[in-house]
Design an enzyme around this catalytic site. Structure first.
Site, PDB file in Angstrom:
ATOM      1  N   ASP A  90       0.848  -1.174   0.000  1.00 11.62           N
ATOM      2  CA  ASP A  90       0.000   0.000   0.000  1.00 11.62           C
ATOM      3  C   ASP A  90       0.893   1.237   0.000  1.00 11.62           C
ATOM      4  OD1 ASP A  90      -2.429   1.413   0.128  1.00 11.62           O
ATOM      5  OD2 ASP A  90      -2.280   1.578   2.305  1.00 11.62           O
ATOM      6  N   ASP A 124      -0.287   4.980   1.148  1.00  8.33           N
ATOM      7  CA  ASP A 124      -0.522   5.827   2.322  1.00  8.33           C
ATOM      8  C   ASP A 124      -0.493   4.984   3.588  1.00  8.33           C
ATOM      9  OD1 ASP A 124      -1.115   8.560   1.222  1.00  8.33           O
ATOM     10  OD2 ASP A 124      -2.578   7.403   0.093  1.00  8.33           O
TER      11      ASP A 124
END
Length: 268
Positions: A2, A4
């Site tokens: 991922d 963020d």
């Protein structure tokens, strides 16, 4: 992995993320940065990451908008859609030859935006009532900002669903379809791929359902208190990707012991 909460937090670099990316490159480890955010194109996200000190090519960035476009291209090539979203989504659909229209579209496609309008949502509701298939890029109900939580795609999708009685098909995490499409783009197989994320409900779940090993980092949304509430567990837990520096070739080897025990002090 991922983006963020794993590599960046707001507009700041997660400590050690730059060294982690550099070490993967030095060891010839292929990687893909995933995000459920459909607002931006890979070029936009590359620029954002570059400003924080991370040099990641566009080809190594996979968004829910790209996954949605690939899904629609497979389902109905050359179709049409009414889009509620930003340039990341409209660009992805244009690139697969879709026509964007508000007149009898094949699909209503809902994505992330910071400018939801009553008129656009009303039009989407009427088109879904008229028979358009309802697609949403991701189910996230809220997102973070410096001022607090923001309503996200899932929250607006719930409004349209409540008004029409038609639930959307979500493409992004935790749908393993997002992970499978990223694996194909990476040219990788689930058996030798690791998913790194900061959310149990999207990152870890999608990794598990796609057959990947999973690593939860505590530099974003989920902490030990929230992670323990879920009926499934990640393969390991670390404070951040910075702790993987020096062990990228063997993240779950003896040099790692049990990351859950390291973080929580448990005897597991």
């Amino acid at each position: 992995m991922d983006m963020d909460g794993v590599l960046v937090s707001e507009e700041s670099l997660v400590p050690g993320a730059d060294a982690f990316i550099s070490e993967m490159r030095e060891n010839g480890i292929s990687f893909m940065v995933l995000t459920n955010n459909s607002i931006y194109t890979p070029r936009d996200l590359r620029s954002r990451l570059h400003r924080t000190g991370l040099d990641i090519p566009e080809s190594a960035i996979w968004t829910s908008a790209l996954a949605t476009a690939r899904f629609l291209q497979q389902q109905r090539p050359g179709g049409s859609a009414y889009v509620v979203g930003e340039s990341g989504l409209t660009t992805a659909l244009h690139n697969i030859g879709y026509v964007l229209t508000d007149r009898d579209p094949d699909y209503v496609v809902l994505g992330e935006t910071r400018t939801y309008s009553f008129e656009a949502i009303t039009r989407a509701i009427r088109l879904v009532e008229g028979g358009a298939r309802f697609i949403a890029t991701n189910p996230d109900e809220k997102g973070p900002s410096r001022e607090g939580s923001l309503p996200a795609t899932g929250a607006v999708a719930a409004l349209i669903e409540r008004a029409t009685g038609r639930a959307p098909y979500y493409i992004g995490k935790p749908n393993p379809l997002m992970m499978r499409s990223a694996l194909r783009a990476l040219g990788a197989h689930s058996e030798n791929t690791l998913m790194i994320g900061d959310r149990m409900d999207t990152d870890v779940r999608s990794g598990l359902e796609a057959g990947l090993q999973t690593l939860l980092v505590l530099s974003g949304i989920s902490g030990h208190d929230t992670a323990d509430l879920f009926p499934y567990r990640p393969t390991r837990v670390l404070g951040s990707v910075g702790e993987l520096v020096g062990r990228t070739l063997d993240p779950f080897g003896d040099n790692g012991a049990d990351c859950r025990a390291e973080q929580s002090g448990s005897s597991e």
